[in-house]
Design a protein around this motif. Structure first.
Motif, mmCIF file in Angstrom:
data_model
loop_
_atom_site.group_PDB
_atom_site.id
_atom_site.type_symbol
_atom_site.label_atom_id
_atom_site.label_comp_id
_atom_site.label_asym_id
_atom_site.label_seq_id
_atom_site.Cartn_x
_atom_site.Cartn_y
_atom_site.Cartn_z
ATOM 1 N N ASP A 186 6.504 -8.266 5.717
ATOM 2 C CA ASP A 186 7.759 -8.142 5.484
ATOM 3 C C ASP A 186 7.173 -9.922 5.090
ATOM 4 O O ASP A 186 6.579 -10.835 6.133
ATOM 5 N N GLU A 211 3.205 7.617 2.766
ATOM 6 C CA GLU A 211 2.581 6.164 3.206
ATOM 7 C C GLU A 211 3.532 4.983 2.767
ATOM 8 O O GLU A 211 3.118 4.418 1.452
ATOM 9 N N ALA A 269 2.697 0.459 3.340
ATOM 10 C CA ALA A 269 2.712 -0.652 4.474
ATOM 11 C C ALA A 269 2.715 -1.764 4.183
ATOM 12 O O ALA A 269 2.306 -1.965 2.379
ATOM 13 N N LYS A 305 0.949 -0.700 0.104
ATOM 14 C CA LYS A 305 0.146 -0.311 0.028
ATOM 15 C C LYS A 305 0.469 1.396 0.295
ATOM 16 O O LYS A 305 1.640 1.699 1.027
ATOM 17 N N LYS A 306 0.194 2.367 -1.111
ATOM 18 C CA LYS A 306 1.262 3.196 -0.781
ATOM 19 C C LYS A 306 0.929 4.360 -1.159
ATOM 20 O O LYS A 306 -0.856 4.604 -1.627
ATOM 21 N N MET A 332 3.879 -6.932 10.136
ATOM 22 C CA MET A 332 3.681 -5.546 9.322
ATOM 23 C C MET A 332 3.974 -4.388 9.427
ATOM 24 O O MET A 332 4.030 -4.095 10.760
ATOM 25 N N ARG A 333 4.909 -3.985 8.409
ATOM 26 C CA ARG A 333 5.479 -3.093 8.023
ATOM 27 C C ARG A 333 5.299 -2.233 7.945
ATOM 28 O O ARG A 333 3.852 -1.672 6.627
ATOM 29 N N HIS A 334 5.273 -0.186 8.476
ATOM 30 C CA HIS A 334 4.058 0.407 7.885
ATOM 31 C C HIS A 334 5.140 2.462 8.556
ATOM 32 O O HIS A 334 5.626 2.026 9.776
#
Length: 298
Positions: free
Chosen positions: A281, A276, A278, A165-166, A287-289
């Motif tokens: 990984d 942002e 997200a 998600k960008k 979960m990376r954010h």
């Protein structure tokens, strides 16, 4: 691969047995016809051509087949980018950098030392750093790098499979007609135009989509939140331009303005920000954010 004192990585070339040359200089001139012979002479003189062990070689050295050589690019002059990147996160798997406007991600054209990749290699000492996605030189914000070459493909596949998600922000003109339609998902088909720097919309099956939302209105400008569902070149810039609201200070849309090679106007950065990122990984399962520390203002 070797890295010089400026953090610039070398290139590697193989000397095949099927070729015969009077000297190393003759080999490079014959195999890199797009580079002037005088440039290769200068590289040899400056010790920028070397063995795989990092020992400089001479232009008149004998051609030795079935060996490898390393060489560095040389730039007589390079634009200086007076803005600093910031490392937001780093572990043994990834590094997340907050890139300033005007700074290229990787070497190309006039840019060799003044790139995000080379600056980070010099700053961290990690020579295996590799970006797993790109943003334009004009765009500021988040760029993610792989630290371990063995894991790189797993992270790159996230972007290939569109599971990252960008979120971007942009400052563009306020449009009463468009505001009443937001939020909206704009779709079109984007292809390269006759000008290699520009993309264009053409008829055919949709291959690019962008969710556009209004964040703030301060006439004559507005701040928009952009969430791309695809990752086409210049997608956000092209889509907003097609809607009649080109991003502020865009030098490519709607009119392609020739770049000043060395005398850059730092007072007019493109008002586009990669805010942002997200994703799940693929290596750690976490979960990376991540969010940029930068901001745009109308």
């Amino acid at each position: 691969m070797k890295v010089n004192s400026e953090g610039v990585s070398s290139s590697r070339v193989y000397l095949p047995a099927g070729q015969s040359h009077a000297s190393l200089l003759d080999f490079f001139i014959a195999n890199f016809p797009h580079i002037d012979g005088s440039e290769w002479e200068a590289r040899f003189e400056e010790g920028l051509v070397m063995t795989a062990d990092g020992v400089p070689v001479q232009a008149n050295n004998v051609y030795l087949p079935n060996t490898h050589l390393l060489y560095f690019r040389r730039l007589a002059r390079e634009p200086e980018i007076p803005f600093e990147e910031v490392i937001l996160f780093q572990d043994e798997h990834i590094l997340v950098a907050d890139k300033p406007h005007f700074l290229p991600v990787t070497p190309s054209g006039l840019y060799l030392h003044q790139t995000l990749l080379n600056r980070l290699k010099k700053k961290t000492g990690i020579q295996d750093l590799s970006p797993i996605h790109r943003i334009d030189r004009d765009t500021a914000g988040l760029v993610i790098f792989s630290v371990n070459p063995k894991e790189r493909a797993q992270y790159q596949n996230l972007f290939r499979d569109r599971v990252v998600k960008k979120v971007y922000e942009a400052i563009a003109p306020y449009s009463e007609e468009l505001i009443n339609k937001l939020p909206m998902t704009y779709q079109s088909r984007l292809e390269e135009s006759e000008h290699f720097l520009q993309m264009q919309e053409v008829a055919g099956e949709t291959n690019a989509d962008t969710l556009i939302e209004l964040l703030e209105a301060s006439k004559p400008w507005a701040r928009y939140r952009l969430t791309p569902g695809s990752g086409k070149k210049h997608q956000l810039r092209c889509h907003l331009n097609s809607l009649g609201i080109p991003i502020r200070h865009d030098q490519i849309y709607p009119i392609l303005t020739p770049y000043q090679e060395y005398e850059l106007d730092f007072s007019k950065p493109l008002q586009l920000l990669a805010r942002e990122v997200a994703f799940l990984d693929p290596v750690t399962g976490d979960m990376r954010h991540f969010m940029t520390n930068k901001s745009l203002s109308t």
